[in-house]
Motif scaffolding. Structure first.
Motif, mmCIF file in Angstrom:
data_model
loop_
_atom_site.group_PDB
_atom_site.id
_atom_site.type_symbol
_atom_site.label_atom_id
_atom_site.label_comp_id
_atom_site.label_asym_id
_atom_site.label_seq_id
_atom_site.Cartn_x
_atom_site.Cartn_y
_atom_site.Cartn_z
ATOM 1 N N LEU A 46 0.812 -1.217 0.000
ATOM 2 C CA LEU A 46 0.000 0.000 0.000
ATOM 3 C C LEU A 46 0.847 1.270 0.000
ATOM 4 O O LEU A 46 0.349 2.347 -0.313
ATOM 5 N N VAL A 47 2.114 1.134 0.343
ATOM 6 C CA VAL A 47 2.981 2.305 0.505
ATOM 7 C C VAL A 47 3.111 3.104 -0.789
ATOM 8 O O VAL A 47 2.865 4.320 -0.804
ATOM 9 N N ASP A 48 3.488 2.463 -1.882
ATOM 10 C CA ASP A 48 3.729 3.199 -3.126
ATOM 11 C C ASP A 48 2.478 3.895 -3.664
ATOM 12 O O ASP A 48 2.537 5.092 -3.994
ATOM 13 N N PRO A 49 1.326 3.195 -3.761
ATOM 14 C CA PRO A 49 0.140 3.911 -4.251
ATOM 15 C C PRO A 49 -0.284 5.063 -3.335
ATOM 16 O O PRO A 49 -0.704 6.124 -3.811
ATOM 17 N N ALA A 50 -0.168 4.875 -2.033
ATOM 18 C CA ALA A 50 -0.548 5.937 -1.089
ATOM 19 C C ALA A 50 0.379 7.143 -1.227
ATOM 20 O O ALA A 50 -0.073 8.289 -1.250
ATOM 21 N N GLU A 51 1.667 6.887 -1.333
ATOM 22 C CA GLU A 51 2.625 7.976 -1.491
ATOM 23 C C GLU A 51 2.415 8.695 -2.818
ATOM 24 O O GLU A 51 2.458 9.920 -2.875
ATOM 25 N N ALA A 52 2.185 7.935 -3.890
ATOM 26 C CA ALA A 52 1.971 8.544 -5.205
ATOM 27 C C ALA A 52 0.733 9.437 -5.209
ATOM 28 O O ALA A 52 0.723 10.496 -5.843
ATOM 29 N N ALA A 53 -0.302 9.022 -4.479
ATOM 30 C CA ALA A 53 -1.542 9.799 -4.416
ATOM 31 C C ALA A 53 -1.458 10.930 -3.391
ATOM 32 O O ALA A 53 -2.306 11.825 -3.389
ATOM 33 N N GLY A 54 -0.460 10.876 -2.520
ATOM 34 C CA GLY A 54 -0.392 11.840 -1.432
ATOM 35 C C GLY A 54 -1.600 11.713 -0.517
ATOM 36 O O GLY A 54 -2.096 12.686 0.031
ATOM 37 N N HIS A 55 -2.058 10.483 -0.387
ATOM 38 C CA HIS A 55 -3.284 10.202 0.376
ATOM 39 C C HIS A 55 -3.055 8.889 1.120
ATOM 40 O O HIS A 55 -2.788 7.867 0.505
ATOM 41 N N HIS A 56 -3.163 8.916 2.431
ATOM 42 C CA HIS A 56 -2.737 7.776 3.227
ATOM 43 C C HIS A 56 -3.892 7.164 4.002
ATOM 44 O O HIS A 56 -4.635 7.880 4.682
ATOM 45 N N PRO A 57 -4.029 5.838 3.913
ATOM 46 C CA PRO A 57 -5.116 5.163 4.617
ATOM 47 C C PRO A 57 -4.820 5.017 6.106
ATOM 48 O O PRO A 57 -3.668 5.033 6.525
ATOM 49 N N ASP A 58 -5.883 4.854 6.866
ATOM 50 C CA ASP A 58 -5.757 4.441 8.259
ATOM 51 C C ASP A 58 -5.804 2.917 8.231
ATOM 52 O O ASP A 58 -6.636 2.324 7.532
ATOM 53 N N LEU A 59 -4.917 2.281 8.981
ATOM 54 C CA LEU A 59 -4.788 0.824 8.950
ATOM 55 C C LEU A 59 -4.937 0.231 10.337
ATOM 56 O O LEU A 59 -4.393 0.769 11.301
ATOM 57 N N GLU A 60 -5.644 -0.886 10.409
ATOM 58 C CA GLU A 60 -5.720 -1.688 11.627
ATOM 59 C C GLU A 60 -5.278 -3.089 11.248
ATOM 60 O O GLU A 60 -5.808 -3.678 10.299
ATOM 61 N N SER A 80 -13.245 12.309 -3.940
ATOM 62 C CA SER A 80 -12.857 11.397 -5.020
ATOM 63 C C SER A 80 -11.503 10.747 -4.739
ATOM 64 O O SER A 80 -11.231 9.644 -5.220
ATOM 65 N N LYS A 81 -10.657 11.399 -3.940
ATOM 66 C CA LYS A 81 -9.352 10.822 -3.594
ATOM 67 C C LYS A 81 -9.515 9.488 -2.860
ATOM 68 O O LYS A 81 -8.738 8.555 -3.077
ATOM 69 N N ASP A 82 -10.521 9.393 -1.997
ATOM 70 C CA ASP A 82 -10.742 8.169 -1.239
ATOM 71 C C ASP A 82 -11.124 7.014 -2.159
ATOM 72 O O ASP A 82 -10.612 5.902 -2.017
ATOM 73 N N PHE A 83 -11.987 7.288 -3.104
ATOM 74 C CA PHE A 83 -12.455 6.235 -3.987
ATOM 75 C C PHE A 83 -11.396 5.835 -5.013
ATOM 76 O O PHE A 83 -11.295 4.662 -5.383
ATOM 77 N N ALA A 84 -10.582 6.785 -5.429
ATOM 78 C CA ALA A 84 -9.492 6.461 -6.349
ATOM 79 C C ALA A 84 -8.476 5.544 -5.679
ATOM 80 O O ALA A 84 -8.033 4.543 -6.261
ATOM 81 N N LEU A 85 -8.131 5.846 -4.426
ATOM 82 C CA LEU A 85 -7.180 4.991 -3.716
ATOM 83 C C LEU A 85 -7.798 3.644 -3.378
ATOM 84 O O LEU A 85 -7.135 2.607 -3.456
ATOM 85 N N ALA A 86 -9.082 3.626 -3.019
ATOM 86 C CA ALA A 86 -9.763 2.356 -2.752
ATOM 87 C C ALA A 86 -9.726 1.456 -3.992
ATOM 88 O O ALA A 86 -9.510 0.238 -3.889
ATOM 89 N N GLN A 87 -9.914 2.044 -5.162
ATOM 90 C CA GLN A 87 -9.861 1.275 -6.412
ATOM 91 C C GLN A 87 -8.465 0.691 -6.610
ATOM 92 O O GLN A 87 -8.339 -0.491 -6.967
ATOM 93 N N GLU A 88 -7.441 1.462 -6.357
ATOM 94 C CA GLU A 88 -6.063 0.954 -6.477
ATOM 95 C C GLU A 88 -5.788 -0.162 -5.478
ATOM 96 O O GLU A 88 -5.163 -1.160 -5.817
ATOM 97 N N ILE A 89 -6.238 0.017 -4.256
ATOM 98 C CA ILE A 89 -6.027 -0.989 -3.219
ATOM 99 C C ILE A 89 -6.729 -2.285 -3.588
ATOM 100 O O ILE A 89 -6.184 -3.373 -3.432
ATOM 101 N N SER A 90 -7.926 -2.177 -4.132
ATOM 102 C CA SER A 90 -8.689 -3.363 -4.531
ATOM 103 C C SER A 90 -7.975 -4.151 -5.624
ATOM 104 O O SER A 90 -8.127 -5.372 -5.713
ATOM 105 N N GLN A 91 -7.197 -3.486 -6.451
ATOM 106 C CA GLN A 91 -6.466 -4.162 -7.523
ATOM 107 C C GLN A 91 -5.210 -4.875 -7.033
ATOM 108 O O GLN A 91 -4.663 -5.716 -7.733
ATOM 109 N N ILE A 92 -4.762 -4.552 -5.826
ATOM 110 C CA ILE A 92 -3.568 -5.197 -5.270
ATOM 111 C C ILE A 92 -3.853 -6.642 -4.894
ATOM 112 O O ILE A 92 -3.014 -7.513 -5.018
#
Length: 93
Positions: A46-60, A80-92
């Protein structure tokens, strides 16, 4: 600052994501893996996509489960930033 989505826009975006749910001003999904090592490997991906987006998830992390939560803190809710990152995370997975 990103613009907040309306309730209908949020529902539309959620409809395009499998497994993600809304809880107030955030969306989240819990991913389950075979063990702790696999869960941490996922978190590391998750590090690279989050850094590239400048948008960081909360993780448990709980042994083999990782809950990823997204909200745009500086906007005070979902954008829209949340949904864009969610889409990337789902593809991982």
């Amino acid at each position: 600052m990103a613009q907040l989505l309306t309730a209908s826009e949020i529902q539309e975006q959620l409809g395009q994501l499998s497994g993600w749910q809304q809880d107030g001003k955030k969306i989240y999904q819990t991913f389950q893996f075979k063990d702790f090592v696999a869960a941490i490997a996922f978190v590391n991906q998750l590090v690279d996509p989050a850094e590239a987006a400048g948008h960081h998830p909360d993780l448990e992390i709980s042994y083999n489960k990782v809950t990823v939560s997204l909200t745009t803190h500086d906007s005070g809710g979902l954008t829209s930033k949340d949904f864009a990152l969610a889409q990337e995370i789902s593809q991982i997975i």
